[in-house]
Design a protein around this motif. Structure first.
Motif, PDB file in Angstrom:
ATOM      1  N   THR A  37     -39.864  -4.630-100.985  1.00 19.13           N
ATOM      2  CA  THR A  37     -39.316  -5.884-100.476  1.00 19.13           C
ATOM      3  C   THR A  37     -38.630  -5.688 -99.131  1.00 19.13           C
ATOM      4  O   THR A  37     -38.708  -6.536 -98.238  1.00 19.13           O
ATOM      5  CB  THR A  37     -38.326  -6.463-101.490  1.00 19.13           C
ATOM      6  N   GLN A  40     -41.174  -5.758 -96.353  1.00 18.71           N
ATOM      7  CA  GLN A  40     -41.713  -7.095 -96.127  1.00 18.71           C
ATOM      8  C   GLN A  40     -40.686  -8.009 -95.473  1.00 18.71           C
ATOM      9  O   GLN A  40     -41.033  -8.839 -94.628  1.00 18.71           O
ATOM     10  CB  GLN A  40     -42.184  -7.675 -97.453  1.00 18.71           C
ATOM     11  N   ALA A  44     -41.147  -9.899 -91.887  1.00 23.44           N
ATOM     12  CA  ALA A  44     -40.932 -11.342 -91.693  1.00 23.44           C
ATOM     13  C   ALA A  44     -39.945 -11.610 -90.564  1.00 23.44           C
ATOM     14  O   ALA A  44     -40.154 -12.509 -89.727  1.00 23.44           O
ATOM     15  CB  ALA A  44     -40.432 -11.971 -93.000  1.00 23.44           C
ATOM     16  N   SER A  47     -41.670 -10.835 -87.225  1.00 18.42           N
ATOM     17  CA  SER A  47     -42.619 -11.885 -86.838  1.00 18.42           C
ATOM     18  C   SER A  47     -41.895 -13.130 -86.339  1.00 18.42           C
ATOM     19  O   SER A  47     -42.313 -13.757 -85.354  1.00 18.42           O
ATOM     20  CB  SER A  47     -43.513 -12.235 -88.036  1.00 18.42           C
ATOM     21  N   SER A  55     -43.039 -19.737 -86.757  1.00 17.87           N
ATOM     22  CA  SER A  55     -42.618 -18.642 -87.638  1.00 17.87           C
ATOM     23  C   SER A  55     -41.144 -18.745 -87.976  1.00 17.87           C
ATOM     24  O   SER A  55     -40.718 -18.423 -89.093  1.00 17.87           O
ATOM     25  CB  SER A  55     -42.908 -17.297 -86.962  1.00 17.87           C
ATOM     26  N   ARG A  58     -40.718 -21.236 -90.752  1.00 21.41           N
ATOM     27  CA  ARG A  58     -41.217 -20.773 -92.038  1.00 21.41           C
ATOM     28  C   ARG A  58     -40.410 -19.605 -92.600  1.00 21.41           C
ATOM     29  O   ARG A  58     -40.650 -19.178 -93.722  1.00 21.41           O
ATOM     30  CB  ARG A  58     -42.681 -20.355 -91.907  1.00 21.41           C
ATOM     31  N   LEU A  59     -39.484 -19.084 -91.833  1.00 18.73           N
ATOM     32  CA  LEU A  59     -38.755 -17.885 -92.270  1.00 18.73           C
ATOM     33  C   LEU A  59     -37.984 -18.108 -93.567  1.00 18.73           C
ATOM     34  O   LEU A  59     -38.074 -17.283 -94.485  1.00 18.73           O
ATOM     35  CB  LEU A  59     -37.815 -17.411 -91.148  1.00 18.73           C
ATOM     36  N   ARG A  61     -38.574 -20.100 -96.067  1.00 17.17           N
ATOM     37  CA  ARG A  61     -39.495 -20.167 -97.193  1.00 17.17           C
ATOM     38  C   ARG A  61     -40.069 -18.795 -97.544  1.00 17.17           C
ATOM     39  O   ARG A  61     -40.180 -18.436 -98.715  1.00 17.17           O
ATOM     40  CB  ARG A  61     -40.631 -21.132 -96.841  1.00 17.17           C
ATOM     41  N   ASP A  62     -40.406 -18.006 -96.511  1.00 18.33           N
ATOM     42  CA  ASP A  62     -40.953 -16.677 -96.769  1.00 18.33           C
ATOM     43  C   ASP A  62     -39.923 -15.780 -97.450  1.00 18.33           C
ATOM     44  O   ASP A  62     -40.243 -15.026 -98.378  1.00 18.33           O
ATOM     45  CB  ASP A  62     -41.416 -16.037 -95.462  1.00 18.33           C
ATOM     46  N   ARG A  65     -39.644 -16.749-101.155  1.00 14.70           N
ATOM     47  CA  ARG A  65     -40.766 -16.236-101.941  1.00 14.70           C
ATOM     48  C   ARG A  65     -40.621 -14.742-102.221  1.00 14.70           C
ATOM     49  O   ARG A  65     -40.923 -14.271-103.331  1.00 14.70           O
ATOM     50  CB  ARG A  65     -42.074 -16.517-101.223  1.00 14.70           C
ATOM     51  N   LEU A  66     -40.169 -14.005-101.225  1.00 15.63           N
ATOM     52  CA  LEU A  66     -39.957 -12.566-101.439  1.00 15.63           C
ATOM     53  C   LEU A  66     -38.877 -12.329-102.485  1.00 15.63           C
ATOM     54  O   LEU A  66     -38.977 -11.416-103.310  1.00 15.63           O
ATOM     55  CB  LEU A  66     -39.571 -11.888-100.106  1.00 15.63           C
TER      56      LEU A  66
END
Length: 586
Positions: A37, A40, A44, A47, A55, A58-59, A61-62, A65-66
């Motif tokens: 994790t 990842q 994120a 990016s 991006s 969307r950070l 939300r990403d 999810r992680l």
């Protein structure tokens, strides 16, 4: 089977299999890292930082999810079926195989060396040296697995590859040596400096684990009284500390020769003389005295103040030159140096207490070449008691004792065990048979101590030491030390008493043959001996000692003990024969 007893092919095969296991383990760890994790999340964030538009939106939300997936990760998918990672010892062994040093740790320490020529020649038989040069020190150090880094101040002498190392004017050499020491420290390899000569002070500040004041001791394989061909020379020799040192006029009138302390033929000059005149002061005074005594030469010290007043030399040199060292005095001088000042003893003392990396053989390996196994067949309790008394009073304690299994319970052997001596047993044949009671019936074989070559071979098979002593009766306290000392000096395969064969008598007075001196033949190469000490591998072959010379072995005849005068008292009198300040006879 132990690793060092396996063939190199088998060792390489095992090393390759273990390397594959380590590679699989590395792949498993890499896969686990990529699935982690933390990695990842980092991707994120990276990016989002690179593309701040979509991006960044969307950070959250990403990241959510992680976080949700981090709680139900299937860790079993990350596991891999791998072999255990090999040990540190196996890794060191493979490095030595790939660097051409296979098996070096089994019998000798492997040392990266920056040494002067004299020190290099002194330590060569006792360590496996990997010489470093300024232009390839990093490459050689990276490609070799060493146990020790050994540097001598004499390596910084002008004219050598490492000349002026430690001096700001030789920054490239100093930088290379500093890198070697830093690399050794990172591996946990100790570094030692032999402060045996004048060198830039900065050399001592490079980060050595130990600085030893002095040289590497007396190399008895170079300085000893054993000489197959003794060249003609003056009976007195003046050893100059530097080529500019003037020779006293009285010595010139007496016909004394002169030799430089750094000369390649110094040992030959000392052996050919009865008296050596050495400097009374200076860093080379004590080493030159010890080397002269090891060569069987009496020593007279000579100070700078005596250049004008040479009355002491005029009296002392002729008297000592005419007399020469007595056999007991010569044997005592050499034995004392063998036990206290020889190179393997000095190396063992220097390495004592240093912290070596795991898997490194012990620092006592320089003395491994002196290990002796005593082979004996005591007939009863009385002989077993004599055996124990002789060995426990010996100046050189044996490493082990090998006896027939029928003698293992004798009180003398029990006493040896209680004193910490390893006792091994061997079986000749079934007990209580006529063969055992008659102690062998070999026909035509030379019998030493009532045993034939085949019986000695059976005992030698159980020994683990490189040398074996054939015990046939009580020994003097210094006899075993003298035998091992003679072997170390001469590199002989067997040492013993001369069997009186024709042609083995000493040369006629006045001739220069096999160590012809007024003191008699104490150390003489011969064609046959009654063996007292021999290489264990030679005894295992079961050859008749009468055939050893024809099979290519080197045999040395050692003169008998001389009773009083072989102890430390004779050594003290020998060293005190000349006063250090005046050169007058004491």
């Amino acid at each position: 089977m132990k690793r060092r007893e396996q063939s190199q092919t088998e060792q390489l095969r095992q090393a390759l299999a273990e390397r594959e296991a380590q590679l699989q383990e590395a792949r498993a760890r890499l896969a686990a890292l990529e699935d982690s994790t933390s990695l990842q999340v980092g991707r994120a964030l990276t990016s989002a930082a690179k593309k701040r538009g979509r991006s960044l939106v969307r950070l959250p939300r990403d990241l959510y999810r992680l976080w949700r997936r981090s709680g139900d990760t299937n860790h079993t998918e990350r596991r891999r079926t791998t072999e255990p990672v090999r040990s540190f010892e196996a890794e060191r062994q493979e490095s030595r195989l790939l660097s051409g040093l296979a098996g070096g740790g089994a019998d000798l320490l492997v040392a990266a060396t920056v040494l002067g020529p004299a020190v290099q020649a002194a330590v060569d038989p006792y360590i496996r040296a990997v010489p470093l040069r300024p232009h390839d020190a990093q490459i050689v150090m990276d490609g070799s697995d060493v146990d020790l880094v050994l540097v001598s101040a004499s390596a910084a002498s002008p004219g050598s590859l490492w000349a002026h190392v430690g001096d700001p004017a030789a920054a490239d050499r100093t930088r290379a040596l500093r890198w070697v020491l830093e690399s050794a420290a990172a591996r946990g390899v100790p570094a030692v400096l032999l402060d045996d000569a004048v060198a830039p002070p900065a050399l001592r500040e490079l980060g050595f684990d130990r600085i030893h004041q002095g040289d590497a001791g007396v190399p008895l394989h170079l300085f000893n009284p054993v000489a197959a061909e003794l060249a003609e020379g003056p009976e007195a020799v003046f050893v100059r500390d530097t080529p500019e040192t003037p020779v006293p006029g009285i010595l010139t009138e007496l016909g004394a020769g002169a030799v430089d302390a750094d000369a390649a033929h110094l040992a030959e000059a000392l052996r050919a003389a009865n008296v050596a005149v050495v400097p009374a002061t200076g860093p080379r005074s004590a080493p030159l005295r010890r080397r002269a005594l090891a060569c069987g030469t009496r020593v007279v010290t000579h100070g700078p103040a005596e250049v004008a007043d040479t009355e002491g030399l005029a009296v002392t040199v002729p008297r000592l030159r005419a007399a020469g060292p007595a056999p007991a005095e010569q044997r005592s001088m050499l034995r004392q140096i063998f036990l206290e000042e020889a190179t393997p003893v000095r190396l063992a003392g220097i390495l004592d207490g240093l912290e070596f990396p795991p898997g490194t053989p012990g620092p006592e390996l320089p003395l491994r070449g002196r290990a002796v196994a005593v082979l004996a067949d005591p007939a009863g309790e009385a002989e077993a008691d004599e055996l124990a008394e002789s060995l426990l009073s010996s100046l050189l304690r044996p490493a082990e004792v090998v006896v027939p299994d029928t003698a293992a319970r004798l009180p003398g052997l029990q006493r040896l065990r209680a004193e910490g001596v390893t006792v091994r047993t061997a079986r000749f044949s079934a007990p209580d048979t006529p063969e055992e009671l008659t102690r062998g019936t070999d026909r035509g074989a030379v019998r030493v101590g009532g045993l034939g070559p085949d019986r000695w071979a059976v005992l030698a098979e159980r020994a683990t030491s490189p040398w074996a002593h054939l015990w046939t009766g009580p020994l003097g306290p210094g006899r075993l030390a003298d035998l091992v000392c003679a072997a170390e000096c001469s590199d002989a395969d067997a040492v013993g008493a001369s069997d009186g064969a024709p042609g083995e008598q000493a040369a006629a007075p006045g001739s220069r043959g096999f160590f012809d001196r007024p003191t008699g033949a104490q150390y003489v190469f011969v064609s046959s001996v009654v063996p007292e000490l021999a290489r264990t591998a030679l005894l295992r072959r079961g050859w008749d000692p009468a055939e050893w010379n024809r099979r290519g072995t080197r045999l040395l005849a050692l003169g008998p003990d001389h009773g009083p005068g072989t102890g430390s008292g004779a050594e003290d009198s020998a060293r005190g024969a000349a006063d250090a300040s005046t050169g007058a006879v004491g």
